[in-house]
Scaffold this motif. Sequence first.
Motif, short mmCIF file in Angstrom:
data_model
loop_
_atom_site.label_atom_id
_atom_site.label_comp_id
_atom_site.label_asym_id
_atom_site.label_seq_id
_atom_site.Cartn_x
_atom_site.Cartn_y
_atom_site.Cartn_z
N SER A 66 3.21 -1.43 -3.10
CA SER A 66 2.44 -0.83 -2.00
C SER A 66 2.97 -1.20 -0.63
O SER A 66 3.42 -2.33 -0.41
CB SER A 66 0.98 -1.28 -2.12
OG SER A 66 0.26 -0.97 -0.94
N GLU A 67 2.89 -0.25 0.30
CA GLU A 67 3.12 -0.54 1.71
C GLU A 67 1.85 -0.26 2.51
O GLU A 67 1.90 0.20 3.66
CB GLU A 67 4.32 0.24 2.25
CG GLU A 67 5.64 -0.25 1.66
CD GLU A 67 6.88 0.30 2.36
OE1 GLU A 67 6.73 1.04 3.37
OE2 GLU A 67 8.00 -0.02 1.91
N ALA A 68 0.71 -0.57 1.91
CA ALA A 68 -0.60 -0.41 2.59
C ALA A 68 -0.82 -1.63 3.48
O ALA A 68 -1.62 -2.51 3.20
CB ALA A 68 -1.71 -0.27 1.56
N PHE A 69 -0.08 -1.66 4.60
CA PHE A 69 -0.09 -2.82 5.49
C PHE A 69 -1.49 -3.14 6.02
O PHE A 69 -1.83 -4.30 6.26
CB PHE A 69 0.86 -2.59 6.67
CG PHE A 69 2.28 -2.31 6.26
CD1 PHE A 69 3.05 -3.28 5.63
CD2 PHE A 69 2.85 -1.07 6.50
CE1 PHE A 69 4.36 -3.03 5.26
CE2 PHE A 69 4.17 -0.81 6.14
CZ PHE A 69 4.92 -1.79 5.51
N GLU A 70 -2.29 -2.10 6.18
CA GLU A 70 -3.61 -2.29 6.77
C GLU A 70 -4.55 -3.15 5.93
O GLU A 70 -5.55 -3.67 6.43
CB GLU A 70 -4.27 -0.92 7.02
CG GLU A 70 -4.60 -0.12 5.77
CD GLU A 70 -3.43 0.67 5.18
OE1 GLU A 70 -3.66 1.41 4.20
OE2 GLU A 70 -2.30 0.54 5.69
#
Length: 444
Positions: free
Chosen positions: A273-277
């Motif tokens: 994942s690149e769901a940084f939030e």
Amino acid sequence: MSNYNVYVTAKDTGERLKKYNLKEVLTKEKGENKVNVDINTKFQKILGFGGALTESSAYALSKLTKEDREKVLESYYSEENGIGYSFARVHIHSCDFALENYTYVEEGDETLETFSLERDERYVLPLIRDVKNIRNDLTILASPWSPPKYMKTNGDMNHGGKIRDEYKELWAKYYVKYIKAMKEKNIDIWAITVQNEPAAKQIWDSCEYTAEEERDFIKNYLGPVMHSNGLQDKKIIIWDHNRDIVYDRAKTVLEDKEANKYVWGTGIHWYVSEAFENTSKIHEEFPDKHIIFTEGCQEGGVQLGSWLTGERYGRNIIGDLNNYIEAWMDWNIALDETGGPNHVNNLCDSPVIIDTKKQEAIYNSSYYYIAHFSKFIKKDAVRTLTNVEGEKVYAVSCINEDNSLCIVLMNENNEEKIINLNVCEDSFNIKLQANSIYTIIRKL
């Protein structure tokens, strides 16, 4: 404009951290991309950057001459001659990037009387010592991949399994033994993670915990045992796994007051994942806790010459720093030409590859992309507000303790982009080369 310096790394050029003055990268052309830096809006302190000192890294580096090995370590950990790493991650006995499964005790030892770091004296500890000689303020994070097989439900260090109830206290004491044994060798452990990738059943060293199991192990065993042994100053970090479900995992542990009091913060990896939030969500709900990046690498073996690898690092570091990450650690600092050694053939890439046949070190794009942050964003820098308008254009900014502003700009597009940069009273247009990363330093 004379108080600016610019450092550039770009694809299909020889530019690697090439230094320019600002006038050399300015343009009168206009573009649709904007980056606004607000130095008065401040966020987290940045603790530093680093990589993992694994047995595999140490083994690969041992194939170089002493002089060339020293150059690689300097290229990472020297502030003057390298990219300024100050962090290291180490494994508590074996991980997949070890030459085989191993522990520090004899099989079946229920007292830990046989505990010994002798195995690590061959490769791992000499590497740590050499790095400490370069960076004497080295900050070390230690992570376990699996308890010894006799402590586990599946009787195997690999293939997942869980810690057996009757061994949870003994396993907690194992961390204590490790920290104290390392201290006897003049190696300070700053923090431990509870378990590397606790949600994964891997073919290599692994151990599974649900969020509730991790919570209960901390509050009933690990936390109390660490404290009763005088190790309350050592940080305990939870999760140590991917961003995708980090909020739910952290929330389960941190909303429990008894577990919470032992936990310094949360660790994340970048796989899946690149769901940084998601890390901002943790910060907003638990602002007194810390968040660090503990592992990331390019999977699938060595990919010499790949520019996508470097861009993955740049995109992730910017995304993480902009979402409250305080420290950022790469995985293996070096691997051999196969992407190993790895005792289950889980081969990966590394910023530095050691060609053991030619006895030479090869620097990948990822090394230079990391450098654009680690060399210029110093320990205890403070992140400032950065707003970006533009597709595949990313930016982050920090103020160092010496009052220098560091802005990192990245263009992931295959063509040049004009960036209108607004910082303090200055506004100007910069031409970013295709597939490039720029670090801009300004004295405030």
